[in-house]
Design an enzyme around this catalytic site. Structure first.
Site, mmCIF file in Angstrom:
data_model
loop_
_atom_site.group_PDB
_atom_site.id
_atom_site.type_symbol
_atom_site.label_atom_id
_atom_site.label_comp_id
_atom_site.label_asym_id
_atom_site.label_seq_id
_atom_site.Cartn_x
_atom_site.Cartn_y
_atom_site.Cartn_z
ATOM 1 N N TYR A 34 18.686 -5.882 11.830
ATOM 2 C CA TYR A 34 17.795 -5.882 12.992
ATOM 3 C C TYR A 34 18.404 -5.045 14.124
ATOM 4 C CZ TYR A 34 15.207 -9.767 10.852
ATOM 5 O OH TYR A 34 14.472 -10.561 10.006
ATOM 6 N N ASN A 38 4.011 -7.044 11.940
ATOM 7 C CA ASN A 38 3.683 -6.042 10.934
ATOM 8 C C ASN A 38 2.434 -6.444 10.147
ATOM 9 O OD1 ASN A 38 3.644 -4.107 8.917
ATOM 10 N ND2 ASN A 38 5.601 -4.698 8.015
ATOM 11 N N CYS A 76 9.118 -4.547 5.886
ATOM 12 C CA CYS A 76 9.867 -5.426 6.786
ATOM 13 C C CYS A 76 10.759 -6.395 6.011
ATOM 14 C CB CYS A 76 8.932 -6.149 7.739
ATOM 15 S SG CYS A 76 7.629 -7.087 6.951
ATOM 16 N N HIS A 77 10.520 -6.572 4.717
ATOM 17 C CA HIS A 77 11.401 -7.427 3.912
ATOM 18 C C HIS A 77 12.795 -6.809 3.766
ATOM 19 C CE1 HIS A 77 9.645 -4.613 1.009
ATOM 20 N NE2 HIS A 77 10.705 -4.833 0.248
ATOM 21 N N GLU A 101 13.943 -5.284 -5.842
ATOM 22 C CA GLU A 101 14.522 -3.992 -5.484
ATOM 23 C C GLU A 101 16.016 -3.908 -5.800
ATOM 24 O OE1 GLU A 101 13.465 -2.616 -1.585
ATOM 25 O OE2 GLU A 101 11.347 -3.064 -1.885
#
Length: 191
Positions: A125, A148, A156-157, A183
């Site tokens: 962040y 978002n 945003c994850h 991912e």
């Protein structure tokens, strides 16, 4: 798609949506002529109703269920490919109309995130705040993530806490963990 089918004025405005089932549960996708405008996780009927009412007020047109609308069909296809592990990035036009103050801080943060944090990576962040010229603005970045309208597509994850915590996510922490595992950032959950 004509606007009278969508409940809008005859000015070419329309919005279409569909709810798709996937490995993370039901997800609502909303498109307009400008592109993908909304992604909503845990899209149970009451969640969909609240979201669609807010979207209608913001867009000035009532969204209609139309899974065959070409931009919506493409968004569904790309989301399904991503969730199956066959796609690493989205190539969809985006409509930022549901982002309050889209040209302000939240918009800058989300556009920076989309442009600079690729599949399989994360950013803190605080680092994201620094990138948009607001050092010390980690909490403001967290608020931007919460605003978002396009989670996953605008990833945003991939924004995490500097101490290694996963941070928050509008789709819930379990969903965020599963996306990060997809991912390769986190190990797959055991169950």
């Amino acid at each position: 798609m004509n606007s009278s089918e969508q409940g809008g004025a005859d000015d070419g405005r329309w919005a279409a949506y569909e709810v798709v089932e996937g490995p993370l549960g039901p997800v609502l996708l909303l498109v307009t002529p400008r592109g993908l405008a909304g992604v909503v996780f845990h899209a149970r009927p009451e969640v969909c109703e609240r979201f669609l009412a807010r979207a209608a007020a913001r867009l000035g047109v009532r969204p209609a269920r139309d899974p065959g609308a070409p931009p919506l069909a493409e968004a569904i296809r790309q989301l399904e490919e991503y969730l199956s592990g066959a796609r690493r990035e989205f190539s969809l036009p985006l409509d930022w109309s549901l982002l309050p103050g889209e040209a302000g801080f939240n918009g800058r943060v989300l556009r920076e995130l989309a442009a600079s944090v690729p599949f399989g990576s994360v950013v803190g962040y605080g680092e994201l705040a620094r990138r948009v010229g607001r050092p010390g603005g980690a909490q403001a970045v967290g608020a931007a993530m919460g605003s978002n309208p396009l989670p996953v597509v605008v990833p945003c994850h991939r924004v995490v806490e500097s101490d290694g915590g996963v941070g928050g996510f509008s789709g819930g922490l379990e969903t965020k963990r599963r996306l990060l595992a997809l991912e390769g950032v986190l190990p797959e959950p055991l169950f």
